[in-house]
Scaffold this motif. Structure first.
Motif, PDB file in Angstrom:
ATOM      1  N   THR A  26       1.416 -13.963  -0.600  1.00  0.00           N
ATOM      2  CA  THR A  26       1.480 -12.931  -1.662  1.00  0.00           C
ATOM      3  C   THR A  26       0.045 -12.906  -2.303  1.00  0.00           C
ATOM      4  O   THR A  26      -0.759 -13.375  -2.589  1.00  0.00           O
ATOM      5  N   VAL A  27       0.043 -11.334  -2.732  1.00  0.00           N
ATOM      6  CA  VAL A  27      -1.226 -10.764  -3.344  1.00  0.00           C
ATOM      7  C   VAL A  27      -0.833 -10.245  -4.740  1.00  0.00           C
ATOM      8  O   VAL A  27      -0.064  -9.485  -4.634  1.00  0.00           O
ATOM      9  N   HIS A  28      -1.401 -10.597  -5.621  1.00  0.00           N
ATOM     10  CA  HIS A  28      -1.131  -9.887  -7.076  1.00  0.00           C
ATOM     11  C   HIS A  28      -2.782  -9.590  -7.613  1.00  0.00           C
ATOM     12  O   HIS A  28      -3.609 -10.136  -7.004  1.00  0.00           O
ATOM     13  N   GLY A  29      -2.573  -8.464  -8.140  1.00  0.00           N
ATOM     14  CA  GLY A  29      -4.062  -8.009  -8.673  1.00  0.00           C
ATOM     15  C   GLY A  29      -4.452  -6.884  -8.257  1.00  0.00           C
ATOM     16  O   GLY A  29      -5.670  -6.482  -8.522  1.00  0.00           O
ATOM     17  N   ILE A  30      -4.120  -6.305  -6.869  1.00  0.00           N
ATOM     18  CA  ILE A  30      -4.665  -5.362  -6.301  1.00  0.00           C
ATOM     19  C   ILE A  30      -3.790  -3.908  -6.340  1.00  0.00           C
ATOM     20  O   ILE A  30      -2.550  -4.056  -5.825  1.00  0.00           O
ATOM     21  N   ASP A  31      -4.094  -3.076  -6.970  1.00  0.00           N
ATOM     22  CA  ASP A  31      -3.366  -1.512  -6.727  1.00  0.00           C
ATOM     23  C   ASP A  31      -3.833  -0.883  -5.649  1.00  0.00           C
ATOM     24  O   ASP A  31      -4.834  -0.292  -5.522  1.00  0.00           O
ATOM     25  N   ASN A  34      -5.019   2.749  -5.789  1.00  0.00           N
ATOM     26  CA  ASN A  34      -6.474   2.876  -6.084  1.00  0.00           C
ATOM     27  C   ASN A  34      -7.316   1.743  -5.323  1.00  0.00           C
ATOM     28  O   ASN A  34      -7.999   0.848  -6.110  1.00  0.00           O
ATOM     29  N   LEU A  35      -7.209   1.649  -4.277  1.00  0.00           N
ATOM     30  CA  LEU A  35      -7.977   0.514  -3.587  1.00  0.00           C
ATOM     31  C   LEU A  35      -9.469   0.680  -3.508  1.00  0.00           C
ATOM     32  O   LEU A  35     -10.127   1.837  -3.356  1.00  0.00           O
ATOM     33  N   THR A  36     -10.313  -0.441  -3.771  1.00  0.00           N
ATOM     34  CA  THR A  36     -11.742  -0.431  -3.790  1.00  0.00           C
ATOM     35  C   THR A  36     -12.192  -0.906  -2.558  1.00  0.00           C
ATOM     36  O   THR A  36     -11.449  -1.694  -1.820  1.00  0.00           O
ATOM     37  N   LEU A  62       3.663   3.150  -3.395  1.00  0.00           N
ATOM     38  CA  LEU A  62       2.487   3.370  -2.454  1.00  0.00           C
ATOM     39  C   LEU A  62       2.579   5.009  -2.058  1.00  0.00           C
ATOM     40  O   LEU A  62       3.770   4.980  -1.432  1.00  0.00           O
ATOM     41  N   LEU A  63       1.630   5.621  -2.287  1.00  0.00           N
ATOM     42  CA  LEU A  63       1.737   7.172  -1.553  1.00  0.00           C
ATOM     43  C   LEU A  63       1.553   7.059  -0.063  1.00  0.00           C
ATOM     44  O   LEU A  63       0.383   6.324   0.260  1.00  0.00           O
ATOM     45  N   TYR A  68      -1.714   5.290   4.802  1.00  0.00           N
ATOM     46  CA  TYR A  68      -2.513   5.524   5.741  1.00  0.00           C
ATOM     47  C   TYR A  68      -3.871   5.189   5.927  1.00  0.00           C
ATOM     48  O   TYR A  68      -4.369   4.278   6.552  1.00  0.00           O
ATOM     49  N   GLU A  69      -4.425   5.489   4.564  1.00  0.00           N
ATOM     50  CA  GLU A  69      -5.809   4.947   4.193  1.00  0.00           C
ATOM     51  C   GLU A  69      -6.042   3.514   4.368  1.00  0.00           C
ATOM     52  O   GLU A  69      -7.052   2.924   5.042  1.00  0.00           O
ATOM     53  N   LEU A  70      -5.171   2.701   3.765  1.00  0.00           N
ATOM     54  CA  LEU A  70      -5.135   1.329   3.752  1.00  0.00           C
ATOM     55  C   LEU A  70      -5.102   0.814   5.406  1.00  0.00           C
ATOM     56  O   LEU A  70      -5.776   0.194   5.834  1.00  0.00           O
ATOM     57  N   THR A  71      -4.011   1.341   6.051  1.00  0.00           N
ATOM     58  CA  THR A  71      -3.904   1.066   7.399  1.00  0.00           C
ATOM     59  C   THR A  71      -5.128   1.165   8.214  1.00  0.00           C
ATOM     60  O   THR A  71      -5.364   0.375   9.079  1.00  0.00           O
ATOM     61  N   ARG A  72      -5.603   2.536   8.259  1.00  0.00           N
ATOM     62  CA  ARG A  72      -6.760   2.983   9.213  1.00  0.00           C
ATOM     63  C   ARG A  72      -8.227   2.127   8.858  1.00  0.00           C
ATOM     64  O   ARG A  72      -8.816   2.163   9.741  1.00  0.00           O
TER      65      ARG A  72
END
Length: 395
Positions: A26-31, A34-36, A62-63, A68-72
Protein backbone atom coordinates in the motif's frame (compact mmCIF):
# COMPACT_ATOMS: atom_id res chain seq x y z
CA UNK A 1 11.96 17.11 -1.84
CA UNK A 2 8.13 17.22 -2.03
CA UNK A 3 7.70 13.48 -1.55
CA UNK A 4 9.81 13.50 1.58
CA UNK A 5 7.84 16.41 2.99
CA UNK A 6 4.57 14.54 2.41
CA UNK A 7 5.99 11.48 4.16
CA UNK A 8 5.39 8.85 1.50
CA UNK A 9 4.91 5.39 2.99
CA UNK A 10 5.17 2.16 1.02
CA UNK A 11 4.03 -0.70 3.25
CA UNK A 12 4.24 -4.35 2.14
CA UNK A 13 0.96 -6.21 2.53
CA UNK A 14 0.63 -8.86 5.22
CA UNK A 15 -1.26 -11.78 3.69
CA UNK A 16 -1.13 -14.00 6.77
CA UNK A 17 0.69 -17.17 7.67
CA UNK A 18 -1.54 -19.44 5.57
CA UNK A 19 -0.90 -17.49 2.36
CA UNK A 20 1.90 -18.02 -0.15
CA UNK A 21 1.28 -14.59 -1.68
CA UNK A 22 4.43 -12.47 -1.48
CA UNK A 23 3.50 -9.43 -3.58
CA UNK A 24 1.63 -6.18 -3.01
CA UNK A 25 2.12 -2.97 -1.03
CA UNK A 26 0.00 0.00 0.00
CA UNK A 27 1.12 3.54 -0.73
CA UNK A 28 0.21 6.59 1.35
CA UNK A 29 1.28 10.17 0.79
CA UNK A 30 1.26 10.45 -3.00
CA UNK A 31 -1.47 12.46 -4.74
CA UNK A 32 -1.69 10.89 -8.19
CA UNK A 33 -3.49 13.93 -9.62
CA UNK A 34 -0.42 16.01 -8.76
CA UNK A 35 2.36 13.56 -9.45
CA UNK A 36 5.94 14.81 -9.26
CA UNK A 37 9.06 13.29 -10.79
CA UNK A 38 10.31 12.28 -7.36
CA UNK A 39 6.93 10.65 -6.64
CA UNK A 40 7.23 8.63 -9.82
CA UNK A 41 10.75 7.50 -8.96
CA UNK A 42 9.36 6.04 -5.73
CA UNK A 43 6.45 4.41 -7.57
CA UNK A 44 8.68 2.94 -10.28
CA UNK A 45 11.01 1.27 -7.79
CA UNK A 46 8.17 0.10 -5.54
CA UNK A 47 6.12 -1.37 -8.38
CA UNK A 48 8.94 -3.47 -9.75
CA UNK A 49 9.71 -4.67 -6.23
CA UNK A 50 6.15 -5.38 -5.03
CA UNK A 51 4.41 -5.91 -8.43
CA UNK A 52 1.14 -4.49 -7.08
CA UNK A 53 0.62 -1.09 -5.46
CA UNK A 54 -2.58 0.16 -3.81
CA UNK A 55 -2.77 3.94 -3.50
CA UNK A 56 -4.84 4.89 -0.47
CA UNK A 57 -6.41 8.13 0.71
CA UNK A 58 -6.39 9.91 -2.64
CA UNK A 59 -7.66 13.49 -2.02
CA UNK A 60 -9.87 13.34 -5.12
CA UNK A 61 -10.91 10.80 -7.76
CA UNK A 62 -8.05 10.24 -10.20
CA UNK A 63 -8.69 12.12 -13.45
CA UNK A 64 -8.56 10.09 -16.69
CA UNK A 65 -5.86 12.39 -18.09
CA UNK A 66 -3.73 11.86 -14.99
CA UNK A 67 -4.35 8.10 -15.03
CA UNK A 68 -3.03 7.96 -18.57
CA UNK A 69 -0.03 10.14 -17.69
CA UNK A 70 0.87 7.83 -14.81
CA UNK A 71 0.56 4.71 -16.96
CA UNK A 72 2.56 5.99 -19.93
CA UNK A 73 5.46 7.12 -17.71
CA UNK A 74 6.49 3.48 -17.37
CA UNK A 75 7.32 3.31 -21.06
CA UNK A 76 8.87 6.58 -22.25
CA UNK A 77 9.89 4.95 -25.54
CA UNK A 78 6.24 4.30 -26.44
CA UNK A 79 5.13 7.18 -28.62
CA UNK A 80 1.83 6.07 -30.18
CA UNK A 81 -0.25 6.28 -26.99
CA UNK A 82 -2.23 3.33 -28.31
CA UNK A 83 -4.70 1.26 -26.30
CA UNK A 84 -3.30 -2.18 -25.54
CA UNK A 85 -6.03 -3.95 -27.53
CA UNK A 86 -5.90 -1.74 -30.60
CA UNK A 87 -8.36 0.72 -32.12
CA UNK A 88 -11.83 0.87 -30.53
CA UNK A 89 -14.95 0.70 -32.73
CA UNK A 90 -17.64 3.39 -32.62
CA UNK A 91 -20.15 2.69 -29.84
CA UNK A 92 -22.55 5.63 -29.52
CA UNK A 93 -22.71 9.42 -29.41
CA UNK A 94 -24.21 11.97 -27.03
CA UNK A 95 -24.49 15.74 -27.38
CA UNK A 96 -22.24 15.67 -30.42
CA UNK A 97 -19.54 13.61 -28.67
CA UNK A 98 -18.61 10.24 -30.20
CA UNK A 99 -17.97 7.42 -27.74
CA UNK A 100 -15.85 4.46 -28.82
CA UNK A 101 -15.30 1.02 -27.33
CA UNK A 102 -17.45 -2.00 -26.55
CA UNK A 103 -20.59 -2.26 -24.39
CA UNK A 104 -18.46 -3.90 -21.68
CA UNK A 105 -15.47 -1.59 -22.26
CA UNK A 106 -16.44 1.93 -23.37
CA UNK A 107 -13.64 4.48 -23.70
CA UNK A 108 -13.76 7.83 -21.94
CA UNK A 109 -13.96 10.41 -24.76
CA UNK A 110 -11.49 12.92 -23.34
CA UNK A 111 -8.88 10.21 -22.71
CA UNK A 112 -9.69 7.17 -24.87
CA UNK A 113 -6.87 5.04 -23.45
CA UNK A 114 -8.93 4.92 -20.24
CA UNK A 115 -11.90 2.55 -20.37
CA UNK A 116 -14.80 1.89 -18.05
CA UNK A 117 -15.10 -1.69 -16.83
CA UNK A 118 -17.52 -3.39 -14.48
CA UNK A 119 -21.30 -3.57 -14.55
CA UNK A 120 -24.15 -1.17 -14.06
CA UNK A 121 -25.01 2.49 -14.43
CA UNK A 122 -22.24 5.08 -14.47
CA UNK A 123 -22.54 8.09 -12.12
CA UNK A 124 -24.55 11.08 -13.28
CA UNK A 125 -22.72 13.46 -15.66
CA UNK A 126 -19.86 11.00 -15.95
CA UNK A 127 -17.35 12.21 -18.55
CA UNK A 128 -19.79 12.95 -21.39
CA UNK A 129 -21.66 9.64 -21.18
CA UNK A 130 -25.42 9.86 -21.77
CA UNK A 131 -27.79 9.78 -18.76
CA UNK A 132 -28.47 6.26 -17.54
CA UNK A 133 -25.58 4.74 -19.51
CA UNK A 134 -24.92 1.20 -18.29
CA UNK A 135 -21.75 -0.82 -18.67
CA UNK A 136 -22.40 -4.40 -19.70
CA UNK A 137 -20.89 -6.81 -17.19
CA UNK A 138 -19.13 -10.08 -17.85
CA UNK A 139 -21.22 -13.24 -17.49
CA UNK A 140 -19.61 -16.67 -17.36
CA UNK A 141 -22.81 -18.23 -18.75
CA UNK A 142 -21.92 -16.84 -22.18
CA UNK A 143 -18.31 -18.04 -22.14
CA UNK A 144 -17.68 -20.92 -19.73
CA UNK A 145 -18.37 -24.60 -20.26
CA UNK A 146 -21.71 -25.68 -18.76
CA UNK A 147 -23.04 -26.40 -16.22
CA UNK A 148 -23.16 -22.78 -15.10
CA UNK A 149 -24.11 -21.22 -11.81
CA UNK A 150 -27.83 -20.60 -11.74
CA UNK A 151 -29.27 -17.11 -11.29
CA UNK A 152 -30.28 -18.09 -7.76
CA UNK A 153 -26.77 -19.28 -6.95
CA UNK A 154 -25.24 -16.09 -8.34
CA UNK A 155 -27.59 -13.87 -6.38
CA UNK A 156 -26.92 -16.04 -3.34
CA UNK A 157 -23.21 -15.18 -3.49
CA UNK A 158 -21.57 -17.86 -5.63
CA UNK A 159 -18.98 -16.68 -8.13
CA UNK A 160 -16.46 -17.74 -10.78
CA UNK A 161 -13.09 -16.54 -12.00
CA UNK A 162 -13.92 -15.30 -15.49
CA UNK A 163 -10.54 -15.36 -17.27
CA UNK A 164 -6.99 -15.74 -15.94
CA UNK A 165 -4.74 -13.60 -18.12
CA UNK A 166 -2.23 -10.82 -18.43
CA UNK A 167 -3.40 -7.79 -20.42
CA UNK A 168 -2.42 -8.14 -24.05
CA UNK A 169 -3.87 -8.15 -27.56
CA UNK A 170 -1.59 -11.13 -28.35
CA UNK A 171 -1.55 -10.04 -32.00
CA UNK A 172 0.81 -7.38 -33.39
CA UNK A 173 0.62 -5.09 -30.33
CA UNK A 174 3.13 -5.55 -27.45
CA UNK A 175 1.59 -6.28 -24.04
CA UNK A 176 1.50 -3.32 -21.60
CA UNK A 177 4.12 -3.02 -18.92
CA UNK A 178 1.61 -1.91 -16.29
CA UNK A 179 -2.10 -1.83 -15.65
CA UNK A 180 -3.91 0.86 -13.66
CA UNK A 181 -7.40 0.60 -12.15
CA UNK A 182 -9.42 3.28 -10.33
CA UNK A 183 -12.43 2.24 -8.24
CA UNK A 184 -15.27 4.69 -8.95
CA UNK A 185 -18.18 2.60 -7.62
CA UNK A 186 -17.90 -0.73 -5.81
CA UNK A 187 -20.60 -3.35 -5.13
CA UNK A 188 -21.97 -3.39 -1.58
CA UNK A 189 -22.73 -6.71 0.10
CA UNK A 190 -21.32 -9.76 1.89
CA UNK A 191 -18.30 -11.61 0.52
CA UNK A 192 -18.94 -14.05 -2.33
CA UNK A 193 -17.62 -17.57 -2.69
CA UNK A 194 -15.70 -18.42 -5.85
CA UNK A 195 -16.11 -22.00 -7.01
CA UNK A 196 -13.41 -23.62 -9.15
CA UNK A 197 -15.96 -25.80 -10.94
CA UNK A 198 -13.31 -28.31 -11.97
CA UNK A 199 -14.39 -31.25 -9.83
CA UNK A 200 -11.90 -30.57 -7.03
CA UNK A 201 -14.42 -28.83 -4.76
CA UNK A 202 -12.01 -25.92 -4.32
CA UNK A 203 -13.59 -22.60 -3.32
CA UNK A 204 -12.50 -19.27 -1.89
CA UNK A 205 -14.29 -16.41 -0.15
CA UNK A 206 -13.51 -13.00 -1.66
CA UNK A 207 -14.88 -9.46 -1.66
CA UNK A 208 -17.62 -8.80 -4.23
CA UNK A 209 -16.14 -7.42 -7.43
CA UNK A 210 -12.59 -8.25 -6.36
CA UNK A 211 -9.74 -8.48 -8.87
CA UNK A 212 -7.93 -11.77 -8.29
CA UNK A 213 -4.18 -11.96 -8.86
CA UNK A 214 -1.44 -14.60 -8.96
CA UNK A 215 2.32 -14.09 -9.29
CA UNK A 216 3.99 -15.64 -12.30
CA UNK A 217 7.07 -16.11 -10.10
CA UNK A 218 5.04 -18.38 -7.81
CA UNK A 219 3.75 -20.35 -10.80
CA UNK A 220 7.33 -20.85 -11.97
CA UNK A 221 8.46 -21.88 -8.51
CA UNK A 222 5.83 -24.64 -8.34
CA UNK A 223 6.97 -26.40 -11.51
CA UNK A 224 9.01 -29.58 -11.44
CA UNK A 225 12.67 -29.36 -12.48
CA UNK A 226 11.78 -31.03 -15.78
CA UNK A 227 9.04 -28.51 -16.55
CA UNK A 228 11.30 -25.63 -15.58
CA UNK A 229 13.84 -26.86 -18.14
CA UNK A 230 11.10 -26.75 -20.76
CA UNK A 231 9.53 -23.37 -19.95
CA UNK A 232 12.90 -21.60 -19.92
CA UNK A 233 13.63 -22.81 -23.44
CA UNK A 234 10.21 -22.83 -25.09
CA UNK A 235 7.82 -20.45 -26.83
CA UNK A 236 4.07 -20.03 -27.32
CA UNK A 237 2.47 -18.90 -30.57
CA UNK A 238 -0.82 -17.11 -29.96
CA UNK A 239 -3.76 -17.27 -32.33
CA UNK A 240 -4.35 -14.33 -34.68
CA UNK A 241 -7.03 -12.03 -33.23
CA UNK A 242 -7.24 -14.61 -30.48
CA UNK A 243 -10.17 -13.03 -28.62
CA UNK A 244 -12.29 -13.14 -31.77
CA UNK A 245 -10.97 -16.65 -32.45
CA UNK A 246 -12.02 -17.93 -28.99
CA UNK A 247 -15.31 -15.99 -28.88
CA UNK A 248 -17.32 -18.94 -30.20
CA UNK A 249 -15.63 -21.49 -27.92
CA UNK A 250 -16.07 -22.35 -24.24
CA UNK A 251 -13.62 -21.46 -21.51
CA UNK A 252 -12.88 -23.98 -18.82
CA UNK A 253 -14.92 -23.30 -15.69
CA UNK A 254 -11.75 -22.18 -13.93
CA UNK A 255 -11.11 -19.63 -16.69
CA UNK A 256 -7.52 -20.59 -17.46
CA UNK A 257 -7.74 -22.38 -20.83
CA UNK A 258 -10.26 -23.16 -23.58
CA UNK A 259 -12.17 -26.42 -23.88
CA UNK A 260 -11.18 -28.35 -26.99
CA UNK A 261 -14.51 -28.85 -28.78
CA UNK A 262 -13.68 -27.54 -32.25
CA UNK A 263 -15.78 -24.42 -31.65
CA UNK A 264 -13.12 -21.77 -32.32
CA UNK A 265 -13.88 -19.38 -35.14
CA UNK A 266 -12.09 -20.59 -38.30
CA UNK A 267 -8.95 -18.62 -39.12
CA UNK A 268 -10.28 -17.70 -42.56
CA UNK A 269 -13.38 -16.15 -40.95
CA UNK A 270 -11.42 -13.79 -38.69
CA UNK A 271 -10.65 -10.16 -39.41
CA UNK A 272 -7.80 -9.92 -41.92
CA UNK A 273 -4.48 -11.00 -40.43
CA UNK A 274 -0.94 -11.66 -41.56
CA UNK A 275 1.66 -14.12 -40.35
CA UNK A 276 4.22 -11.40 -39.63
CA UNK A 277 1.97 -9.93 -36.93
CA UNK A 278 1.48 -13.21 -35.07
CA UNK A 279 2.86 -13.02 -31.51
CA UNK A 280 5.18 -15.79 -30.41
CA UNK A 281 6.45 -15.22 -26.89
CA UNK A 282 8.79 -16.91 -24.45
CA UNK A 283 7.16 -18.54 -21.45
CA UNK A 284 9.42 -16.95 -18.82
CA UNK A 285 9.82 -13.16 -18.61
CA UNK A 286 12.28 -11.12 -16.55
CA UNK A 287 11.63 -8.13 -14.31
CA UNK A 288 14.06 -5.52 -15.70
CA UNK A 289 14.67 -3.93 -12.29
CA UNK A 290 14.81 -6.85 -9.85
CA UNK A 291 15.80 -9.65 -12.25
CA UNK A 292 12.96 -11.83 -10.94
CA UNK A 293 11.59 -14.38 -13.40
CA UNK A 294 7.89 -15.04 -13.99
CA UNK A 295 5.95 -17.66 -15.89
CA UNK A 296 3.75 -15.50 -18.15
CA UNK A 297 1.47 -17.59 -20.31
CA UNK A 298 -2.04 -16.95 -21.64
CA UNK A 299 -3.75 -20.33 -21.60
CA UNK A 300 -6.80 -19.26 -23.59
CA UNK A 301 -5.03 -17.54 -26.47
CA UNK A 302 -2.40 -20.25 -27.00
CA UNK A 303 -2.40 -21.76 -30.49
CA UNK A 304 0.90 -23.60 -30.90
CA UNK A 305 3.88 -24.62 -28.73
CA UNK A 306 7.57 -24.80 -29.58
CA UNK A 307 9.06 -26.96 -26.83
CA UNK A 308 12.71 -27.51 -25.97
CA UNK A 309 14.28 -28.68 -22.71
CA UNK A 310 17.65 -27.01 -23.32
CA UNK A 311 18.97 -24.12 -25.42
CA UNK A 312 20.53 -26.49 -27.94
CA UNK A 313 17.93 -29.25 -27.62
CA UNK A 314 15.66 -30.56 -30.33
CA UNK A 315 12.48 -28.52 -30.72
CA UNK A 316 9.09 -30.23 -30.68
CA UNK A 317 6.20 -28.35 -32.27
CA UNK A 318 2.79 -28.99 -30.74
CA UNK A 319 -0.10 -27.82 -32.94
CA UNK A 320 -2.89 -30.06 -31.67
CA UNK A 321 -5.05 -27.71 -29.56
CA UNK A 322 -5.96 -30.42 -27.07
CA UNK A 323 -2.28 -31.10 -26.41
CA UNK A 324 -1.47 -27.38 -26.28
CA UNK A 325 -4.13 -26.81 -23.64
CA UNK A 326 -3.24 -29.89 -21.63
CA UNK A 327 0.33 -28.58 -21.38
CA UNK A 328 -0.82 -25.08 -20.39
CA UNK A 329 -3.09 -26.61 -17.74
CA UNK A 330 -0.09 -28.47 -16.36
CA UNK A 331 1.79 -25.17 -16.09
CA UNK A 332 -1.01 -23.00 -14.72
CA UNK A 333 -3.19 -25.16 -12.49
CA UNK A 334 -0.69 -25.63 -9.59
CA UNK A 335 -0.60 -21.86 -9.01
CA UNK A 336 -4.38 -21.51 -9.08
CA UNK A 337 -4.95 -22.48 -5.47
CA UNK A 338 -6.44 -20.20 -2.79
CA UNK A 339 -3.14 -19.93 -0.93
CA UNK A 340 -1.49 -18.41 -4.03
CA UNK A 341 -4.28 -15.97 -4.94
CA UNK A 342 -4.68 -12.40 -3.72
CA UNK A 343 -8.21 -11.09 -4.31
CA UNK A 344 -8.10 -7.32 -4.02
CA UNK A 345 -11.00 -5.69 -2.19
CA UNK A 346 -11.56 -2.43 -4.09
CA UNK A 347 -12.47 0.68 -2.14
CA UNK A 348 -13.87 3.74 -3.88
CA UNK A 349 -11.30 6.34 -4.92
CA UNK A 350 -8.41 3.92 -4.38
CA UNK A 351 -6.11 3.19 -7.31
CA UNK A 352 -4.26 -0.04 -7.98
CA UNK A 353 -1.21 -0.31 -10.23
CA UNK A 354 0.28 -3.67 -11.19
CA UNK A 355 3.25 -4.91 -13.17
CA UNK A 356 1.44 -6.64 -16.02
CA UNK A 357 4.49 -8.64 -17.09
CA UNK A 358 4.73 -10.49 -13.77
CA UNK A 359 1.14 -11.09 -12.60
CA UNK A 360 -1.91 -12.94 -13.88
CA UNK A 361 -5.33 -11.57 -12.97
CA UNK A 362 -9.02 -12.32 -13.32
CA UNK A 363 -12.25 -10.44 -12.80
CA UNK A 364 -14.86 -12.13 -10.60
CA UNK A 365 -18.66 -12.08 -10.62
CA UNK A 366 -20.97 -10.77 -7.90
CA UNK A 367 -24.75 -10.50 -7.29
CA UNK A 368 -26.54 -7.84 -9.32
CA UNK A 369 -28.38 -6.79 -6.17
CA UNK A 370 -25.07 -5.50 -4.75
CA UNK A 371 -25.20 -2.52 -7.11
CA UNK A 372 -22.80 -1.23 -9.77
CA UNK A 373 -19.10 -1.86 -10.16
CA UNK A 374 -17.62 1.04 -12.12
CA UNK A 375 -13.86 1.02 -12.69
CA UNK A 376 -11.56 3.13 -14.85
CA UNK A 377 -8.82 1.02 -16.41
CA UNK A 378 -5.77 2.22 -18.31
CA UNK A 379 -3.24 0.10 -20.10
CA UNK A 380 -1.08 1.26 -22.98
CA UNK A 381 0.60 -0.84 -25.63
CA UNK A 382 4.30 -1.18 -24.88
CA UNK A 383 7.17 -0.14 -27.10
CA UNK A 384 8.67 -3.64 -27.00
CA UNK A 385 7.66 -7.27 -27.02
CA UNK A 386 8.81 -9.54 -24.15
CA UNK A 387 12.12 -11.34 -24.52
CA UNK A 388 13.10 -14.62 -22.93
CA UNK A 389 14.58 -14.62 -19.44
CA UNK A 390 17.99 -16.20 -19.24
CA UNK A 391 18.01 -18.94 -16.65
CA UNK A 392 21.54 -18.33 -15.45
CA UNK A 393 20.58 -14.73 -14.64
CA UNK A 394 17.73 -15.67 -12.31
CA UNK A 395 17.73 -13.92 -8.93
Amino acid sequence: MPSAIRNVKVTPMDHGLKSNVDFGATVHGIDLNNLTDSDFDIIHAALHKHKLLVFKEQPEMLLPTKQYELTRRFDPDETTGGFAHGVDPFLTSHNGVDIFGLPNRPAIPEQPQVHILGRGEVPENHYQFPPGFKVKGIDHRYFHLPPHLTEEEREGGKSRFYQWHFDAALYNIPPPRVGCLLAVRTPKGPDVKVEWGDGTGTEMAIAPGATAMVAGSRALELLSPELKDIVYNSRIEYAPHCFEWMSTAHSTRLGHTIETEGLEKPLDKLKPWTQDKICTYPMVWENPVTGEHSLQVHGQGAFKLFLKSSPDGEETVISDLGEVRAFLHKLMRPALEPSNIYAHRHEEQDVILWYNRALWHSITEFPESYGPRIMHQCNVAASDHPVAAQRNAAV
